[in-house]
Scaffold this motif. Sequence first.
Motif, PDB file in Angstrom:
ATOM      1  N   ILE A   1      -0.916  16.469   0.668  1.00  0.00           N
ATOM      2  CA  ILE A   1      -0.078  17.570   1.156  1.00  0.00           C
ATOM      3  C   ILE A   1       0.896  17.101   2.229  1.00  0.00           C
ATOM      4  O   ILE A   1       2.078  17.411   2.198  1.00  0.00           O
ATOM      5  CB  ILE A   1      -0.952  18.716   1.686  1.00  0.00           C
ATOM      6  N   ALA A   2       0.414  16.339   3.179  1.00  0.00           N
ATOM      7  CA  ALA A   2       1.258  15.911   4.303  1.00  0.00           C
ATOM      8  C   ALA A   2       2.249  14.838   3.893  1.00  0.00           C
ATOM      9  O   ALA A   2       3.208  14.569   4.623  1.00  0.00           O
ATOM     10  CB  ALA A   2       0.395  15.422   5.451  1.00  0.00           C
ATOM     11  N   ARG A   3       2.026  14.217   2.743  1.00  0.00           N
ATOM     12  CA  ARG A   3       2.912  13.155   2.261  1.00  0.00           C
ATOM     13  C   ARG A   3       3.122  12.069   3.313  1.00  0.00           C
ATOM     14  O   ARG A   3       4.247  11.596   3.531  1.00  0.00           O
ATOM     15  CB  ARG A   3       4.237  13.718   1.785  1.00  0.00           C
ATOM     16  N   ILE A   4       2.053  11.689   3.965  1.00  0.00           N
ATOM     17  CA  ILE A   4       2.114  10.575   4.914  1.00  0.00           C
ATOM     18  C   ILE A   4       2.243   9.283   4.115  1.00  0.00           C
ATOM     19  O   ILE A   4       1.525   9.071   3.143  1.00  0.00           O
ATOM     20  CB  ILE A   4       0.859  10.543   5.789  1.00  0.00           C
ATOM     21  N   THR A   5       3.180   8.442   4.531  1.00  0.00           N
ATOM     22  CA  THR A   5       3.455   7.219   3.791  1.00  0.00           C
ATOM     23  C   THR A   5       3.049   5.981   4.582  1.00  0.00           C
ATOM     24  O   THR A   5       3.014   5.996   5.812  1.00  0.00           O
ATOM     25  CB  THR A   5       4.946   7.119   3.424  1.00  0.00           C
TER      26      THR A   5
ATOM     27  N   THR B   1      11.075   3.207  -0.573  1.00  0.00           N
ATOM     28  CA  THR B   1      10.635   4.555  -0.224  1.00  0.00           C
ATOM     29  C   THR B   1       9.749   5.098  -1.332  1.00  0.00           C
ATOM     30  O   THR B   1      10.166   5.140  -2.494  1.00  0.00           O
ATOM     31  CB  THR B   1      11.831   5.496  -0.028  1.00  0.00           C
ATOM     32  N   ILE B   2       8.545   5.516  -0.962  1.00  0.00           N
ATOM     33  CA  ILE B   2       7.635   6.143  -1.913  1.00  0.00           C
ATOM     34  C   ILE B   2       7.739   7.651  -1.757  1.00  0.00           C
ATOM     35  O   ILE B   2       7.883   8.163  -0.643  1.00  0.00           O
ATOM     36  CB  ILE B   2       6.185   5.655  -1.705  1.00  0.00           C
TER      37      ILE B   2
ATOM     38  N   PHE C   1      -3.607  15.735  -9.698  1.00  0.00           N
ATOM     39  CA  PHE C   1      -2.670  14.815  -9.047  1.00  0.00           C
ATOM     40  C   PHE C   1      -2.444  15.155  -7.582  1.00  0.00           C
ATOM     41  O   PHE C   1      -2.453  14.275  -6.719  1.00  0.00           O
ATOM     42  CB  PHE C   1      -1.346  14.834  -9.813  1.00  0.00           C
ATOM     43  N   SER C   2      -2.244  16.418  -7.282  1.00  0.00           N
ATOM     44  CA  SER C   2      -1.865  16.820  -5.927  1.00  0.00           C
ATOM     45  C   SER C   2      -2.964  16.553  -4.904  1.00  0.00           C
ATOM     46  O   SER C   2      -2.698  16.566  -3.695  1.00  0.00           O
ATOM     47  CB  SER C   2      -1.493  18.303  -5.907  1.00  0.00           C
TER      48      SER C   2
END
Length: 116
Positions: free
Chosen positions: A54-58, A69-70, A29-30
Amino acid sequence: QVQLVESGGGLVQPGGSLRLSCVASGFTFSAYLMSWYRQAPGKERELVASISTIARITNYADSVKGRFTISRDNAKTTVYLQMNSLKPEDTAAYYCSVVTGGTRYWGQGTQVTVSS
């Protein structure tokens, strides 16, 4: 095998909120970008939001920016979609999705209905 299981949909009044969840399994998943799509009756499926690893860019569709919001919890292999200020035009089936091994996978969907 890849499995995506959505939950959290329902009937809500305009202006209300819902939080959708998608529990993933069968892949790392990650390491993968996760997305939420939606499909209203008679319309094509459209991308609502996505979140990188990793950076969780949305990224968001213009129609939901500032309202949705995701987020993701890699430890729980779960991606969320917090939906605020819901509008009748947000009514749709919402799907979690991932591309892995060159194949796009979908969950079974969860219905969101915004109506008074």
